[in-house]
Design a protein around this motif. Sequence first.
Motif, short mmCIF file in Angstrom:
data_model
loop_
_atom_site.label_atom_id
_atom_site.label_comp_id
_atom_site.label_asym_id
_atom_site.label_seq_id
_atom_site.Cartn_x
_atom_site.Cartn_y
_atom_site.Cartn_z
N ASP A 82 60.35 68.28 61.60
CA ASP A 82 59.68 69.51 60.77
C ASP A 82 59.34 69.48 59.66
OD1 ASP A 82 60.56 70.43 63.49
OD2 ASP A 82 61.80 72.32 62.83
N GLU A 83 60.22 69.14 59.23
CA GLU A 83 59.91 68.76 57.42
C GLU A 83 58.42 67.47 57.56
OE1 GLU A 83 61.69 68.20 53.22
OE2 GLU A 83 63.00 68.20 54.42
N PHE A 84 58.66 65.94 57.75
CA PHE A 84 58.18 65.60 58.12
C PHE A 84 56.73 66.09 58.45
CE2 PHE A 84 55.78 62.79 60.98
CZ PHE A 84 55.02 60.92 59.96
N LEU A 85 56.41 66.46 60.13
CA LEU A 85 54.99 67.36 60.05
C LEU A 85 54.08 68.19 59.05
CD1 LEU A 85 55.79 67.43 63.68
CD2 LEU A 85 53.98 66.01 62.99
N ASN A 86 55.06 68.80 58.90
CA ASN A 86 54.71 70.15 57.42
C ASN A 86 54.31 69.66 56.32
OD1 ASN A 86 55.83 72.91 58.69
ND2 ASN A 86 57.48 72.24 58.11
N GLU A 87 54.80 68.44 56.14
CA GLU A 87 54.46 67.49 54.89
C GLU A 87 53.45 66.73 55.32
OE1 GLU A 87 57.11 64.96 52.16
OE2 GLU A 87 57.53 67.08 51.99
N VAL A 88 53.28 66.04 56.91
CA VAL A 88 52.08 65.34 57.49
C VAL A 88 50.78 66.23 57.39
CG1 VAL A 88 51.02 64.61 59.47
CG2 VAL A 88 53.01 64.22 57.83
N VAL A 89 50.62 67.79 57.40
CA VAL A 89 49.99 68.16 57.49
C VAL A 89 48.80 68.62 56.50
CG1 VAL A 89 48.84 71.05 58.34
CG2 VAL A 89 50.44 69.01 60.27
N SER A 90 49.94 69.42 55.26
CA SER A 90 49.48 69.67 54.16
C SER A 90 48.98 68.50 53.52
CB SER A 90 50.58 70.25 53.34
OG SER A 90 51.64 71.51 53.38
N ILE A 91 49.46 66.99 53.39
CA ILE A 91 48.88 66.08 53.21
C ILE A 91 47.68 66.33 53.90
CG2 ILE A 91 48.67 63.70 52.06
CD1 ILE A 91 52.16 64.27 51.92
N GLY A 92 47.93 65.90 55.02
CA GLY A 92 46.03 65.67 55.62
C GLY A 92 45.24 66.79 55.15
N ARG A 93 45.47 68.09 54.86
CA ARG A 93 44.53 68.43 54.62
C ARG A 93 43.60 68.73 52.91
NH1 ARG A 93 47.00 74.71 56.14
NH2 ARG A 93 45.04 75.26 55.31
N THR A 94 44.09 67.86 51.99
CA THR A 94 43.90 67.12 50.89
C THR A 94 42.81 66.75 51.30
OG1 THR A 94 45.75 65.23 51.05
CG2 THR A 94 46.32 67.63 49.75
N SER A 95 41.89 66.73 50.60
CA SER A 95 41.36 66.39 49.95
C SER A 95 40.31 66.06 48.57
CB SER A 95 39.41 66.93 51.21
OG SER A 95 37.84 65.93 50.57
N HIS A 96 40.00 64.89 48.09
CA HIS A 96 39.96 64.55 46.75
C HIS A 96 40.12 63.20 46.63
CE1 HIS A 96 40.55 64.08 41.96
NE2 HIS A 96 40.08 65.67 42.24
N ILE A 97 39.32 62.62 46.01
CA ILE A 97 38.10 60.76 45.24
C ILE A 97 39.33 60.91 44.97
CG2 ILE A 97 37.53 61.88 43.41
CD1 ILE A 97 35.41 59.51 43.74
N ASN A 98 40.17 60.82 44.45
CA ASN A 98 41.63 60.00 43.64
C ASN A 98 42.89 60.98 44.68
OD1 ASN A 98 40.06 61.51 40.46
ND2 ASN A 98 40.56 59.33 41.55
N ILE A 99 42.49 61.60 45.70
CA ILE A 99 44.04 61.39 46.67
C ILE A 99 43.76 60.49 47.81
CG2 ILE A 99 45.76 62.75 47.86
CD1 ILE A 99 45.93 63.09 44.74
N VAL A 100 44.71 59.68 48.35
CA VAL A 100 44.46 58.03 49.35
C VAL A 100 44.80 58.79 50.70
CG1 VAL A 100 47.04 58.19 49.87
CG2 VAL A 100 44.93 56.03 50.36
N SER A 101 43.52 59.45 51.25
CA SER A 101 43.51 59.47 52.68
C SER A 101 44.20 59.69 53.73
CB SER A 101 41.77 59.14 53.28
OG SER A 101 41.02 60.05 52.18
N LEU A 102 44.93 60.23 54.40
CA LEU A 102 46.07 60.38 55.64
C LEU A 102 45.03 60.67 56.51
CD1 LEU A 102 48.57 59.94 56.59
CD2 LEU A 102 49.02 62.31 56.34
N LEU A 103 44.92 59.28 57.47
CA LEU A 103 44.24 59.57 58.17
C LEU A 103 45.10 59.49 60.03
CD1 LEU A 103 42.60 56.06 57.74
CD2 LEU A 103 41.52 58.37 57.01
N GLY A 104 46.31 59.79 59.59
CA GLY A 104 46.97 60.33 60.87
C GLY A 104 48.82 60.08 60.59
N PHE A 105 49.29 59.87 61.82
CA PHE A 105 50.25 59.26 61.39
C PHE A 105 51.53 59.78 63.16
CE2 PHE A 105 50.20 63.78 63.40
CZ PHE A 105 50.92 64.17 64.24
N CYS A 106 52.62 59.36 63.38
CA CYS A 106 53.11 58.89 64.29
C CYS A 106 54.05 59.59 64.07
CB CYS A 106 53.53 57.54 65.36
SG CYS A 106 53.82 56.86 66.19
N ILE A 107 55.26 59.86 65.57
CA ILE A 107 56.33 60.08 65.38
C ILE A 107 57.38 60.56 66.82
CG2 ILE A 107 55.78 63.40 65.21
CD1 ILE A 107 58.27 63.54 63.92
#
Length: 371
Positions: A82-107
Amino acid sequence: MAVVIFLKLQRKYNAQENIEKLLKQYGSLAPRRYKIMSLKKITHSFQAKLGRGGFGTVYEGKQSDGRMVAVKFLHDSTSNGDEFLNEVVSIGRTSHINIVSLLGFCIKGSKRALVYEYLPNSSLDKYIYSENPKTVLGWDKLYEIAIGVARGLEYLHRGCSTHIVHFDIKPQNILLDEDFCPKIADFGLAKLCPPKESVLSSMADLRGTIGFIAPEVFSRGVGVVSTKSDVYSYGMMMLEMVGGRKNLKPSAQNPSEVYFSHWIYDRVAEGGDIAASDMTNKTEEITRKMDLVGFWCTQTIPANRPSMGRVVEMSERSLDELELPPKPYITSPRQSMDLEPYSQHSLDTMSVQSIDSTAPLSNSEPSDGLR
């Protein structure tokens, strides 16, 4: 024995069911979900290893459309995900030129993986710790990188919908794209703050990397853990960028060199220089500004550090507008500690010298660092 096996299988089934429910709840907000076999194909059976850290191993990958990616396989986990997915979704919603882009995940069961954009110029540490880093990047580019990281942190702390404390800002976690634009990476230690908050109400474990971790994380009497903990780590990284060496130096003969910010502060306060001797007036101004901003960020009391928004503002001001802050008065964890992220368990073996009793703990409103 049969009952034990049944209970384990039941827990595993329930955990997987919870994961599926959570993914359905997030809907289109969740990043792309990859299968294990797809990641194996993308990485050509994990042939090209890009690096290994405290939380997993990163491999180079290539998608069917030709796009290069970095696939990070995390260490096996026994959590319900649950915590992994919560963080994945939160980080996945970030959008900034100085933040690495999260394209996907696997669980899948205990398997966890993250798929990021691929950044060809590796990480910042490869340049600032090299034999002659300033000839590779130049002081102007180093300064641009420092400001870019500050903007990325400002966004994480105040700009995105879910405020994020990274907890592991260091040169190894700053990746560089083809134009050497910096991107903050590796959110393995990140914590999410409540909306409109910058202070973490609870911390079940300690997190960070020795040499960059803020004093309040391992000594709660100093202050509360918050976004200011990232500010401290950023300041240490800034000083390393100028000094060109790691802030922990086990081979140091002079005890004052053991605590890196003290060593730099004394040199700068005395009118000395810690960078190359052949600098121009312009590069001298850049290094001096980086030193001063670094000193403000590494103030012992969190309340005396600037916010990352203020750091960006200070970095864009002229040198004449910046003040020299008080000297930090707390020493760092023992320099012989391994430079890896640590947990509550490793705190038991950590040797931290006492705060100087002659220096008052002030929680008063700090100066903004500007004249």
